[in-house]
Design a protein around this motif. Structure first.
Motif, PDB file in Angstrom:
ATOM      1  N   ALA A  81      10.803  -0.173 -42.035  1.00  0.00           N
ATOM      2  CA  ALA A  81       9.287   1.112 -41.822  1.00  0.00           C
ATOM      3  C   ALA A  81       8.420   0.117 -40.830  1.00  0.00           C
ATOM      4  O   ALA A  81       7.743   0.429 -40.122  1.00  0.00           O
ATOM      5  N   ALA A  82       9.375  -1.151 -41.053  1.00  0.00           N
ATOM      6  CA  ALA A  82       8.651  -2.130 -40.127  1.00  0.00           C
ATOM      7  C   ALA A  82       8.844  -2.131 -38.478  1.00  0.00           C
ATOM      8  O   ALA A  82      10.027  -1.091 -38.242  1.00  0.00           O
ATOM      9  N   SER A  83       8.080  -2.454 -37.411  1.00  0.00           N
ATOM     10  CA  SER A  83       8.317  -2.083 -36.486  1.00  0.00           C
ATOM     11  C   SER A  83       9.343  -3.289 -35.741  1.00  0.00           C
ATOM     12  O   SER A  83       9.150  -4.726 -36.200  1.00  0.00           O
ATOM     13  N   LEU A  84      10.547  -2.972 -34.779  1.00  0.00           N
ATOM     14  CA  LEU A  84      10.878  -3.991 -34.088  1.00  0.00           C
ATOM     15  C   LEU A  84      10.674  -3.855 -32.586  1.00  0.00           C
ATOM     16  O   LEU A  84      10.553  -3.189 -31.715  1.00  0.00           O
ATOM     17  N   GLU A  85      10.930  -5.380 -32.272  1.00  0.00           N
ATOM     18  CA  GLU A  85      11.503  -5.799 -30.746  1.00  0.00           C
ATOM     19  C   GLU A  85      12.415  -6.647 -30.827  1.00  0.00           C
ATOM     20  O   GLU A  85      11.540  -7.589 -30.985  1.00  0.00           O
ATOM     21  N   ILE A 138      10.530  -4.119 -17.348  1.00  0.00           N
ATOM     22  CA  ILE A 138       9.467  -4.917 -16.719  1.00  0.00           C
ATOM     23  C   ILE A 138      10.840  -5.478 -15.423  1.00  0.00           C
ATOM     24  O   ILE A 138      11.435  -6.835 -15.338  1.00  0.00           O
ATOM     25  N   LYS A 139      10.284  -4.906 -14.406  1.00  0.00           N
ATOM     26  CA  LYS A 139      10.974  -5.469 -13.507  1.00  0.00           C
ATOM     27  C   LYS A 139      10.880  -6.947 -13.331  1.00  0.00           C
ATOM     28  O   LYS A 139      11.080  -7.420 -12.359  1.00  0.00           O
ATOM     29  N   SER A 140       9.391  -6.894 -13.306  1.00  0.00           N
ATOM     30  CA  SER A 140       8.215  -8.143 -12.863  1.00  0.00           C
ATOM     31  C   SER A 140       8.800  -9.545 -13.733  1.00  0.00           C
ATOM     32  O   SER A 140       8.354 -10.740 -13.163  1.00  0.00           O
ATOM     33  N   LYS A 141       9.009  -9.253 -15.433  1.00  0.00           N
ATOM     34  CA  LYS A 141       9.921 -10.245 -15.628  1.00  0.00           C
ATOM     35  C   LYS A 141      11.082 -10.450 -16.362  1.00  0.00           C
ATOM     36  O   LYS A 141      11.650 -10.714 -16.802  1.00  0.00           O
ATOM     37  N   PHE A 142      11.774  -9.094 -15.734  1.00  0.00           N
ATOM     38  CA  PHE A 142      12.677  -9.158 -15.897  1.00  0.00           C
ATOM     39  C   PHE A 142      13.844  -9.142 -16.856  1.00  0.00           C
ATOM     40  O   PHE A 142      14.325 -10.076 -17.311  1.00  0.00           O
ATOM     41  N   SER A 143      12.690  -8.427 -17.605  1.00  0.00           N
ATOM     42  CA  SER A 143      12.850  -7.961 -19.032  1.00  0.00           C
ATOM     43  C   SER A 143      13.173  -6.402 -19.352  1.00  0.00           C
ATOM     44  O   SER A 143      13.147  -5.863 -18.584  1.00  0.00           O
ATOM     45  N   PHE A 144      13.794  -6.323 -20.835  1.00  0.00           N
ATOM     46  CA  PHE A 144      14.525  -5.135 -20.601  1.00  0.00           C
ATOM     47  C   PHE A 144      14.319  -5.004 -22.536  1.00  0.00           C
ATOM     48  O   PHE A 144      15.787  -5.121 -23.670  1.00  0.00           O
ATOM     49  N   ASN A 145      13.200  -5.215 -23.049  1.00  0.00           N
ATOM     50  CA  ASN A 145      13.323  -5.111 -24.560  1.00  0.00           C
ATOM     51  C   ASN A 145      13.685  -3.809 -25.680  1.00  0.00           C
ATOM     52  O   ASN A 145      12.945  -3.263 -25.034  1.00  0.00           O
ATOM     53  N   LEU A 146      13.839  -4.526 -27.075  1.00  0.00           N
ATOM     54  CA  LEU A 146      14.617  -2.830 -27.666  1.00  0.00           C
ATOM     55  C   LEU A 146      12.776  -2.796 -28.283  1.00  0.00           C
ATOM     56  O   LEU A 146      12.950  -3.801 -28.790  1.00  0.00           O
ATOM     57  N   ARG A 147      12.593  -1.370 -28.274  1.00  0.00           N
ATOM     58  CA  ARG A 147      11.921  -1.125 -29.863  1.00  0.00           C
ATOM     59  C   ARG A 147      12.854  -0.317 -30.736  1.00  0.00           C
ATOM     60  O   ARG A 147      13.485   0.794 -30.171  1.00  0.00           O
ATOM     61  N   LYS A 148      11.647   0.182 -31.947  1.00  0.00           N
ATOM     62  CA  LYS A 148      12.236   0.823 -32.517  1.00  0.00           C
ATOM     63  C   LYS A 148      10.468   0.828 -33.929  1.00  0.00           C
ATOM     64  O   LYS A 148       9.792  -0.173 -34.234  1.00  0.00           O
ATOM     65  N   PRO A 149       9.771   1.682 -33.143  1.00  0.00           N
ATOM     66  CA  PRO A 149       8.187   2.208 -34.474  1.00  0.00           C
ATOM     67  C   PRO A 149       8.635   1.339 -36.183  1.00  0.00           C
ATOM     68  O   PRO A 149       7.996   0.755 -36.633  1.00  0.00           O
ATOM     69  N   SER A 150       9.857   1.915 -36.108  1.00  0.00           N
ATOM     70  CA  SER A 150       9.570   1.773 -37.784  1.00  0.00           C
ATOM     71  C   SER A 150      11.348   2.285 -38.270  1.00  0.00           C
ATOM     72  O   SER A 150      12.297   2.424 -38.419  1.00  0.00           O
ATOM     73  N   VAL A 151      11.806   0.849 -38.427  1.00  0.00           N
ATOM     74  CA  VAL A 151      13.798   0.553 -38.760  1.00  0.00           C
ATOM     75  C   VAL A 151      13.823   0.903 -40.342  1.00  0.00           C
ATOM     76  O   VAL A 151      12.431   0.851 -41.129  1.00  0.00           O
ATOM     77  N   GLN A 152      15.307   1.349 -40.901  1.00  0.00           N
ATOM     78  CA  GLN A 152      15.044   1.839 -41.646  1.00  0.00           C
ATOM     79  C   GLN A 152      16.355   0.780 -42.289  1.00  0.00           C
ATOM     80  O   GLN A 152      17.405   0.612 -40.795  1.00  0.00           O
ATOM     81  N   TRP A 153      17.434   0.941 -42.958  1.00  0.00           N
ATOM     82  CA  TRP A 153      17.939  -0.152 -44.011  1.00  0.00           C
ATOM     83  C   TRP A 153      19.520   0.668 -43.244  1.00  0.00           C
ATOM     84  O   TRP A 153      20.126  -1.045 -42.787  1.00  0.00           O
TER      85      TRP A 153
END
Lengths: 117, 111
Positions: free
Chosen positions: B16-20, B68-83
């Motif tokens: 249930a924790a968030s992931l980035e 985010i082009k200006s930051k050369f970034s492509f971060n992955l996210r998930k609001p609530s992780v599962q086992w």
């Protein structure tokens, strides 16, 4: 859903021996790739293949390596004289030929784990 | 040189924790960006991809990524992780005809 398949799943060989890793790409795909992942390290590009010839290769892909598409379905990676440092997981990938950016997705096989003793 | 950096090698979260997961790349032109996942004993599977358009990309299993082009970034996210999200996650950038991968992030989700 079509998949890339690879055989064998695990290959054990003695140093200096030749190995051939086999891949069957998705049937309507025209671009083929080999990547490898040494244990604990990142996935690295080895070679790309299109229209029966190598289109790009990395520094890793030296004279000990070769690729072939011997028939209409298989795509092989040969290592002529294996070294200990060739031990890795080898992934085959393929993609279709398309003019749209979305066609740039590469589909990966399950990999062949090569162990050189 | 073309490179992809993933900031965290190991991440441990409770359910249930968030992931980035962070990803930065070196190329400054048009890029095609991918996140792949490798579950234990399985092959690489595509989670999501970005080619153009909306910089917020939604993928399978509730994952999303923001370009985010200006930051050369492509971060992955998930609001609530599962086992079942326990796996290794790879960011990759298409340079020409080849994928260049980051070093991977091993995610372990505690139940």
């Amino acid at each position: 859903e079509p998949e890339v398949t690879q055989t064998p799943s695990h290959q054990v060989t003695q140093m200096g021996q030749e190995v051939i890793l086999r891949c069957v790409p998705i049937s309507n795909h025209l671009y083929f790739y080999w990547y490898r992942q040494i244990l604990g390290q990142k996935v690295e590009f080895l070679v790309s293949f299109y229209n029966n010839e190598i289109s790009e290769k990395s520094e890793i892909f030296d004279d000990q390596f070769s690729v072939e598409r011997p028939d209409g379905s298989n795509f092989t990676l040969k290592i002529r004289s294996t070294k200990l440092e060739d031990s890795a997981m080898y992934f085959c990938a393929s993609r279709q030929r398309t003019r749209t950016a979305s066609g740039n997705e590469q589909f990966f096989g399950p990999g062949t784990r090569l162990t050189v003793l | 040189a073309q490179s992809v950096s993933q900031h965290n090698h190991h991440v441990i979260l409770s359910e249930a924790a968030s992931l980035e997961l962070g990803c930065n790349y070196s190329y400054g032109g048009t890029v095609n960006l991918f996140w792949y996942v490798q579950y234990p004993g399985q092959h690489l599977q595509l989670l999501l991809k970005y080619f153009s358009g909306d910089p917020l990309v939604k993928g399978i299993k509730g994952f999303e990524a923001e370009f985010i082009k200006s930051k050369f970034s492509f971060n992955l996210r998930k609001p609530s992780v599962q086992w079942s999200d326990t796996a290794e996650y790879f960011c990759a950038v298409l340079y020409g005809n080849k994928l260049v991968f980051g070093a991977g992030t091993i995610l372990r989700v505690k139940s």
